[in-house]
Design a protein around this motif. Sequence first.
Motif, PDB file in Angstrom:
ATOM      1  N   THR A  46       0.823  -1.208   0.000  1.00  0.00           N
ATOM      2  CA  THR A  46       0.000   0.000   0.000  1.00  0.00           C
ATOM      3  C   THR A  46       0.853   1.252   0.000  1.00  0.00           C
ATOM      4  O   THR A  46       0.590   2.182  -0.757  1.00  0.00           O
ATOM      5  N   GLY A  47       1.880   1.259   0.841  1.00  0.00           N
ATOM      6  CA  GLY A  47       2.714   2.449   0.984  1.00  0.00           C
ATOM      7  C   GLY A  47       3.628   2.702  -0.192  1.00  0.00           C
ATOM      8  O   GLY A  47       3.373   3.566  -1.030  1.00  0.00           O
ATOM      9  N   PHE A  48       4.693   1.918  -0.308  1.00  0.00           N
ATOM     10  CA  PHE A  48       5.700   2.173  -1.342  1.00  0.00           C
ATOM     11  C   PHE A  48       5.170   1.955  -2.751  1.00  0.00           C
ATOM     12  O   PHE A  48       5.234   2.852  -3.594  1.00  0.00           O
ATOM     13  N   CYS A  49       4.656   0.757  -3.024  1.00  0.00           N
ATOM     14  CA  CYS A  49       4.181   0.476  -4.383  1.00  0.00           C
ATOM     15  C   CYS A  49       2.958   1.325  -4.726  1.00  0.00           C
ATOM     16  O   CYS A  49       2.779   1.726  -5.865  1.00  0.00           O
ATOM     17  N   GLY A  50       2.131   1.602  -3.727  1.00  0.00           N
ATOM     18  CA  GLY A  50       0.975   2.458  -3.959  1.00  0.00           C
ATOM     19  C   GLY A  50       1.371   3.881  -4.318  1.00  0.00           C
ATOM     20  O   GLY A  50       0.745   4.527  -5.160  1.00  0.00           O
ATOM     21  N   ALA A  51       2.423   4.374  -3.677  1.00  0.00           N
ATOM     22  CA  ALA A  51       2.905   5.719  -3.993  1.00  0.00           C
ATOM     23  C   ALA A  51       3.669   5.742  -5.313  1.00  0.00           C
ATOM     24  O   ALA A  51       3.611   6.715  -6.065  1.00  0.00           O
ATOM     25  N   PHE A  52       4.391   4.664  -5.586  1.00  0.00           N
ATOM     26  CA  PHE A  52       5.188   4.574  -6.812  1.00  0.00           C
ATOM     27  C   PHE A  52       4.285   4.508  -8.044  1.00  0.00           C
ATOM     28  O   PHE A  52       4.535   5.169  -9.047  1.00  0.00           O
ATOM     29  N   THR A  53       3.257   3.705  -7.975  1.00  0.00           N
ATOM     30  CA  THR A  53       2.305   3.581  -9.076  1.00  0.00           C
ATOM     31  C   THR A  53       1.092   4.426  -8.729  1.00  0.00           C
ATOM     32  O   THR A  53       0.370   4.116  -7.802  1.00  0.00           O
ATOM     33  N   THR A  54       0.865   5.464  -9.460  1.00  0.00           N
ATOM     34  CA  THR A  54      -0.140   6.438  -9.058  1.00  0.00           C
ATOM     35  C   THR A  54      -1.402   6.330  -9.890  1.00  0.00           C
ATOM     36  O   THR A  54      -1.390   6.508 -11.104  1.00  0.00           O
ATOM     37  N   MET A  55      -2.497   6.043  -9.220  1.00  0.00           N
ATOM     38  CA  MET A  55      -3.789   5.995  -9.886  1.00  0.00           C
ATOM     39  C   MET A  55      -4.205   7.381 -10.366  1.00  0.00           C
ATOM     40  O   MET A  55      -4.840   7.519 -11.413  1.00  0.00           O
ATOM     41  N   SER A  56      -3.832   8.401  -9.626  1.00  0.00           N
ATOM     42  CA  SER A  56      -4.205   9.754 -10.038  1.00  0.00           C
ATOM     43  C   SER A  56      -3.550  10.127 -11.367  1.00  0.00           C
ATOM     44  O   SER A  56      -4.190  10.730 -12.236  1.00  0.00           O
ATOM     45  N   ALA A  57      -2.292   9.765 -11.556  1.00  0.00           N
ATOM     46  CA  ALA A  57      -1.618  10.034 -12.828  1.00  0.00           C
ATOM     47  C   ALA A  57      -2.262   9.226 -13.945  1.00  0.00           C
ATOM     48  O   ALA A  57      -2.470   9.731 -15.060  1.00  0.00           O
ATOM     49  N   PHE A  58      -2.601   7.974 -13.659  1.00  0.00           N
ATOM     50  CA  PHE A  58      -3.275   7.119 -14.634  1.00  0.00           C
ATOM     51  C   PHE A  58      -4.607   7.740 -15.061  1.00  0.00           C
ATOM     52  O   PHE A  58      -4.928   7.798 -16.254  1.00  0.00           O
ATOM     53  N   ALA A  59      -5.383   8.216 -14.102  1.00  0.00           N
ATOM     54  CA  ALA A  59      -6.676   8.834 -14.413  1.00  0.00           C
ATOM     55  C   ALA A  59      -6.500  10.098 -15.244  1.00  0.00           C
ATOM     56  O   ALA A  59      -7.230  10.326 -16.223  1.00  0.00           O
ATOM     57  N   LEU A  60      -5.523  10.920 -14.880  1.00  0.00           N
ATOM     58  CA  LEU A  60      -5.282  12.155 -15.625  1.00  0.00           C
ATOM     59  C   LEU A  60      -4.811  11.862 -17.043  1.00  0.00           C
ATOM     60  O   LEU A  60      -5.276  12.492 -18.004  1.00  0.00           O
ATOM     61  N   GLU A  61      -3.903  10.901 -17.187  1.00  0.00           N
ATOM     62  CA  GLU A  61      -3.424  10.560 -18.524  1.00  0.00           C
ATOM     63  C   GLU A  61      -4.553  10.006 -19.388  1.00  0.00           C
ATOM     64  O   GLU A  61      -4.626  10.288 -20.584  1.00  0.00           O
ATOM     65  N   THR A  62      -5.445   9.221 -18.793  1.00  0.00           N
ATOM     66  CA  THR A  62      -6.598   8.696 -19.531  1.00  0.00           C
ATOM     67  C   THR A  62      -7.484   9.831 -20.010  1.00  0.00           C
ATOM     68  O   THR A  62      -7.910   9.868 -21.169  1.00  0.00           O
ATOM     69  N   ASN A  64      -6.575  12.952 -20.488  1.00  0.00           N
ATOM     70  CA  ASN A  64      -5.848  13.722 -21.494  1.00  0.00           C
ATOM     71  C   ASN A  64      -5.865  13.030 -22.854  1.00  0.00           C
ATOM     72  O   ASN A  64      -6.030  13.688 -23.891  1.00  0.00           O
ATOM     73  N   LEU A  65      -5.687  11.718 -22.856  1.00  0.00           N
ATOM     74  CA  LEU A  65      -5.744  10.983 -24.119  1.00  0.00           C
ATOM     75  C   LEU A  65      -7.137  11.078 -24.737  1.00  0.00           C
ATOM     76  O   LEU A  65      -7.269  11.232 -25.954  1.00  0.00           O
ATOM     77  N   ALA A  66      -8.163  10.967 -23.912  1.00  0.00           N
ATOM     78  CA  ALA A  66      -9.534  11.078 -24.424  1.00  0.00           C
ATOM     79  C   ALA A  66      -9.777  12.448 -25.028  1.00  0.00           C
ATOM     80  O   ALA A  66     -10.398  12.575 -26.096  1.00  0.00           O
ATOM     81  N   THR A  67      -9.265  13.477 -24.386  1.00  0.00           N
ATOM     82  CA  THR A  67      -9.449  14.844 -24.872  1.00  0.00           C
ATOM     83  C   THR A  67      -8.669  15.091 -26.162  1.00  0.00           C
ATOM     84  O   THR A  67      -9.181  15.684 -27.099  1.00  0.00           O
ATOM     85  N   GLN A  68      -7.436  14.615 -26.197  1.00  0.00           N
ATOM     86  CA  GLN A  68      -6.574  14.885 -27.344  1.00  0.00           C
ATOM     87  C   GLN A  68      -6.839  13.968 -28.531  1.00  0.00           C
ATOM     88  O   GLN A  68      -6.769  14.401 -29.672  1.00  0.00           O
ATOM     89  N   PHE A  69      -7.086  12.690 -28.266  1.00  0.00           N
ATOM     90  CA  PHE A  69      -7.149  11.714 -29.351  1.00  0.00           C
ATOM     91  C   PHE A  69      -8.460  10.960 -29.459  1.00  0.00           C
ATOM     92  O   PHE A  69      -8.665  10.230 -30.418  1.00  0.00           O
ATOM     93  N   GLY A  70      -9.305  11.067 -28.459  1.00  0.00           N
ATOM     94  CA  GLY A  70     -10.603  10.404 -28.505  1.00  0.00           C
ATOM     95  C   GLY A  70     -10.698   9.221 -27.566  1.00  0.00           C
ATOM     96  O   GLY A  70      -9.705   8.771 -26.977  1.00  0.00           O
ATOM     97  N   THR A  71     -11.905   8.705 -27.446  1.00  0.00           N
ATOM     98  CA  THR A  71     -12.161   7.645 -26.483  1.00  0.00           C
ATOM     99  C   THR A  71     -11.548   6.302 -26.884  1.00  0.00           C
ATOM    100  O   THR A  71     -11.239   5.489 -26.022  1.00  0.00           O
ATOM    101  N   LEU A  72     -11.361   6.055 -28.159  1.00  0.00           N
ATOM    102  CA  LEU A  72     -10.742   4.797 -28.581  1.00  0.00           C
ATOM    103  C   LEU A  72      -9.317   4.687 -28.045  1.00  0.00           C
ATOM    104  O   LEU A  72      -8.926   3.654 -27.490  1.00  0.00           O
ATOM    105  N   GLN A  73      -8.548   5.752 -28.194  1.00  0.00           N
ATOM    106  CA  GLN A  73      -7.175   5.731 -27.703  1.00  0.00           C
ATOM    107  C   GLN A  73      -7.142   5.675 -26.175  1.00  0.00           C
ATOM    108  O   GLN A  73      -6.338   4.947 -25.590  1.00  0.00           O
ATOM    109  N   ALA A  74      -8.015   6.419 -25.529  1.00  0.00           N
ATOM    110  CA  ALA A  74      -8.060   6.405 -24.064  1.00  0.00           C
ATOM    111  C   ALA A  74      -8.473   5.021 -23.564  1.00  0.00           C
ATOM    112  O   ALA A  74      -7.883   4.492 -22.608  1.00  0.00           O
ATOM    113  N   GLY A  75      -9.464   4.431 -24.193  1.00  0.00           N
ATOM    114  CA  GLY A  75      -9.898   3.087 -23.808  1.00  0.00           C
ATOM    115  C   GLY A  75      -8.818   2.048 -24.039  1.00  0.00           C
ATOM    116  O   GLY A  75      -8.628   1.138 -23.220  1.00  0.00           O
TER     117      GLY A  75
END
Length: 100
Positions: A46-62, A64-75
């Motif tokens: 929970t601590g180290f690996c949870g902080a290292f792998t960030t769900m918030s960054a994953f959500a933001l990147e998803t 951003n991809l949806a906004t820039q390239f569409g839902t197919l690329q984000a999906g």
Amino acid sequence: MGRNLSWLATLGVNIAGCLLLGMLWQYCTERYPIWWATTGAPLFATGFCGAFTTMSAFALETRNLATQFGTLQAGSYVIASVTLSLVALLIGIVIVKAIV
């Protein structure tokens, strides 16, 4: 302007974190099951690996991809991230089983 490839870094970090977590889980549950259950999992999983792998960054990147390239690329990114992360976790477990 070049393309923003920050999603690729997020994907790589998430896969690496899942590989590490799989290795830690396999090793510690076999060698130190009580410690892992009481201290190791909360601290490292929970601590180290949870902080290292960030769900918030994953959500933001998803988003951003949806906004820039569409839902197919984000999906596709979401499916690839989840699939590759699970595969990395399983590979980590297999590696430690083969070594230990």
